[in-house]
Design a protein around this motif. Structure first.
Motif, PDB file in Angstrom:
ATOM      1  N   ASN A   1       0.929  -1.180   0.054  1.00  0.00           N
ATOM      2  CA  ASN A   1       0.195  -0.179   0.121  1.00  0.00           C
ATOM      3  C   ASN A   1       0.938   1.216  -0.015  1.00  0.00           C
ATOM      4  N   ARG A   2       1.211   1.563  -1.059  1.00  0.00           N
ATOM      5  CA  ARG A   2       2.122   2.676  -1.174  1.00  0.00           C
ATOM      6  C   ARG A   2       1.558   4.180  -1.022  1.00  0.00           C
ATOM      7  N   LYS A   3       0.397   4.178  -1.144  1.00  0.00           N
ATOM      8  CA  LYS A   3      -0.473   5.384  -1.031  1.00  0.00           C
ATOM      9  C   LYS A   3      -0.509   5.614   0.703  1.00  0.00           C
TER      10      LYS A   3
ATOM     11  N   ARG B   1       2.034   5.056   2.926  1.00  0.00           N
ATOM     12  CA  ARG B   1       3.014   5.835   3.382  1.00  0.00           C
ATOM     13  C   ARG B   1       3.287   7.178   2.863  1.00  0.00           C
ATOM     14  N   HIS B   2       2.237   7.532   1.693  1.00  0.00           N
ATOM     15  CA  HIS B   2       2.233   8.849   1.458  1.00  0.00           C
ATOM     16  C   HIS B   2       1.397   9.815   2.162  1.00  0.00           C
ATOM     17  N   GLU B   3       0.295   9.228   2.776  1.00  0.00           N
ATOM     18  CA  GLU B   3      -0.782  10.050   3.338  1.00  0.00           C
ATOM     19  C   GLU B   3      -0.692   9.702   4.745  1.00  0.00           C
ATOM     20  N   TYR B   4       0.245   8.977   5.307  1.00  0.00           N
ATOM     21  CA  TYR B   4       0.352   8.812   6.931  1.00  0.00           C
ATOM     22  C   TYR B   4       1.868   8.853   7.100  1.00  0.00           C
ATOM     23  N   PHE B   5       2.076   9.156   8.362  1.00  0.00           N
ATOM     24  CA  PHE B   5       3.451   8.648   9.169  1.00  0.00           C
ATOM     25  C   PHE B   5       2.944   7.312   9.810  1.00  0.00           C
ATOM     26  N   VAL B   6       4.137   6.338   9.454  1.00  0.00           N
ATOM     27  CA  VAL B   6       3.887   5.085  10.230  1.00  0.00           C
ATOM     28  C   VAL B   6       4.569   5.146  11.529  1.00  0.00           C
ATOM     29  N   LEU B   7       3.915   4.895  12.491  1.00  0.00           N
ATOM     30  CA  LEU B   7       4.591   4.919  13.980  1.00  0.00           C
ATOM     31  C   LEU B   7       4.888   3.478  14.420  1.00  0.00           C
ATOM     32  N   GLU B   8       4.180   2.719  14.267  1.00  0.00           N
ATOM     33  CA  GLU B   8       4.746   1.201  14.564  1.00  0.00           C
ATOM     34  C   GLU B   8       3.943   0.216  13.537  1.00  0.00           C
ATOM     35  N   SER B   9       4.438  -1.046  13.289  1.00  0.00           N
ATOM     36  CA  SER B   9       3.934  -2.050  12.468  1.00  0.00           C
ATOM     37  C   SER B   9       3.733  -3.227  13.115  1.00  0.00           C
TER      38      SER B   9
ATOM     39  N   GLN C   1      -2.261 -15.365  -7.422  1.00  0.00           N
ATOM     40  CA  GLN C   1      -1.851 -14.580  -8.723  1.00  0.00           C
ATOM     41  C   GLN C   1      -1.788 -13.144  -8.782  1.00  0.00           C
ATOM     42  N   GLY C   2      -1.685 -12.463  -7.368  1.00  0.00           N
ATOM     43  CA  GLY C   2      -1.450 -11.065  -7.373  1.00  0.00           C
ATOM     44  C   GLY C   2      -2.725 -10.261  -7.462  1.00  0.00           C
ATOM     45  N   GLY C   3      -3.979 -11.010  -7.385  1.00  0.00           N
ATOM     46  CA  GLY C   3      -5.319 -10.282  -7.579  1.00  0.00           C
ATOM     47  C   GLY C   3      -5.666  -9.327  -6.129  1.00  0.00           C
ATOM     48  N   VAL C   4      -5.024  -8.517  -5.629  1.00  0.00           N
ATOM     49  CA  VAL C   4      -5.224  -8.045  -4.246  1.00  0.00           C
ATOM     50  C   VAL C   4      -5.087  -6.522  -4.459  1.00  0.00           C
ATOM     51  N   ASN C   5      -5.692  -5.713  -3.867  1.00  0.00           N
ATOM     52  CA  ASN C   5      -5.665  -4.175  -3.755  1.00  0.00           C
ATOM     53  C   ASN C   5      -5.830  -3.600  -2.361  1.00  0.00           C
ATOM     54  N   LEU C   6      -4.939  -2.790  -2.037  1.00  0.00           N
ATOM     55  CA  LEU C   6      -4.888  -2.537  -0.634  1.00  0.00           C
ATOM     56  C   LEU C   6      -5.015  -0.987  -0.499  1.00  0.00           C
ATOM     57  N   LYS C   7      -5.145  -0.413  -1.718  1.00  0.00           N
ATOM     58  CA  LYS C   7      -5.241   1.221  -1.986  1.00  0.00           C
ATOM     59  C   LYS C   7      -6.213   1.974  -0.893  1.00  0.00           C
ATOM     60  N   ASP C   8      -6.982   1.546  -0.758  1.00  0.00           N
ATOM     61  CA  ASP C   8      -8.197   2.320   0.005  1.00  0.00           C
ATOM     62  C   ASP C   8      -8.504   1.397   1.175  1.00  0.00           C
ATOM     63  N   SER C   9      -7.995   0.503   1.864  1.00  0.00           N
ATOM     64  CA  SER C   9      -8.359  -0.299   2.833  1.00  0.00           C
ATOM     65  C   SER C   9      -7.877   0.308   4.172  1.00  0.00           C
ATOM     66  N   TRP C  10      -8.702   0.111   5.350  1.00  0.00           N
ATOM     67  CA  TRP C  10      -8.399   0.557   6.668  1.00  0.00           C
ATOM     68  C   TRP C  10      -8.960  -0.713   7.608  1.00  0.00           C
TER      69      TRP C  10
ATOM     70  N   LEU D   1      -5.359   7.947  16.232  1.00  0.00           N
ATOM     71  CA  LEU D   1      -4.478   7.308  15.246  1.00  0.00           C
ATOM     72  C   LEU D   1      -5.407   6.320  14.326  1.00  0.00           C
ATOM     73  N   SER D   2      -4.880   5.810  13.117  1.00  0.00           N
ATOM     74  CA  SER D   2      -5.308   4.999  12.324  1.00  0.00           C
ATOM     75  C   SER D   2      -4.679   3.570  12.208  1.00  0.00           C
ATOM     76  N   LEU D   3      -5.381   2.610  11.836  1.00  0.00           N
ATOM     77  CA  LEU D   3      -4.904   1.441  11.580  1.00  0.00           C
ATOM     78  C   LEU D   3      -4.954   0.945  10.249  1.00  0.00           C
ATOM     79  N   ILE D   4      -3.733   0.849   9.302  1.00  0.00           N
ATOM     80  CA  ILE D   4      -3.797   0.737   7.864  1.00  0.00           C
ATOM     81  C   ILE D   4      -3.239  -0.397   7.717  1.00  0.00           C
ATOM     82  N   PRO D   5      -3.690  -1.219   6.553  1.00  0.00           N
ATOM     83  CA  PRO D   5      -2.833  -2.236   6.137  1.00  0.00           C
ATOM     84  C   PRO D   5      -1.762  -1.765   5.202  1.00  0.00           C
ATOM     85  N   LEU D   6      -0.368  -2.008   5.276  1.00  0.00           N
ATOM     86  CA  LEU D   6       0.663  -1.542   4.595  1.00  0.00           C
ATOM     87  C   LEU D   6       1.052  -2.629   3.543  1.00  0.00           C
ATOM     88  N   SER D   7       0.970  -3.859   3.827  1.00  0.00           N
ATOM     89  CA  SER D   7       1.294  -4.981   2.774  1.00  0.00           C
ATOM     90  C   SER D   7       0.841  -6.177   3.252  1.00  0.00           C
TER      91      SER D   7
END
Length: 154
Positions: A12-14, A16-24, A41-50, A103-109
């Motif tokens: 989820n490259r977006k 790292r652009h939109e948030y400061f990641v404090l812990e993972s 097969q790589g058919g997953v998209n994390l772009k707008d997930s939370w 804070l928010s909890l966001i999937p990074l990868s």
């Protein structure tokens, strides 16, 4: 024989652009068979997930897993909420931190670890516009320095 090691499927490259990641954190994810095949097969998209915590359980929302082509009746809704697997005390700690600090909890990868699907979650704080500009300026300055070093070395 099962494969060992980790293999990243999607990032989820977006985030790292939109948030400061404090812990993972690392969490397992509850999936059905056709979803795992689609992820392979790589058919997953994390772009707008939370992530959200409902009644002491952790869920990921907005993560799109494409339907498996050969799955027909076994395919599930691509955007359904999926349960994340973490220890209860970790979820309670996260819940307290999320409520207290805003804070928010966001999937990074999402990745395979020893043939199991894992999700890397980031405890994130939103960036302001000026923070994004500062990051872009820093990145451009580093790129310019690297370019000049490369020119001088040749």
């Amino acid at each position: 024989m099962r494969s060992k090691g980790t293999k990243t499927i999607a990032e989820n490259r977006k985030a790292r652009h939109e948030y400061f990641v404090l812990e993972s954190y690392e969490a397992g994810i509850e999936l059905v068979g056709t979803e795992v095949k689609s992820i392979r097969q790589g058919g997953v998209n994390l772009k707008d997930s939370w992530c959200s915590i409902d009644e002491g359980e952790l869920f990921v929302r907005g993560m799109h897993i494409s339907p498996y082509e050969k799955g027909n009746i076994f395919n599930r809704d691509p955007l359904r909420r999926r349960k994340l697997l973490m220890h209860k005390r970790e979820i309670n700690k996260l819940y307290g931190t999320l409520k207290q600090d805003g804070l928010s909890l966001i999937p990074l990868s999402i990745y395979f670890k020893d043939s199991k699907v894992k999700v890397q979650l980031g405890l994130c704080k939103g960036k302001k516009l000026y923070d994004k500009r500062a990051d872009a300026a820093k990145r451009d300055a580093k790129r310019e320095i690297d370019r000049n070093i490369k020119i001088r070395n040749n």
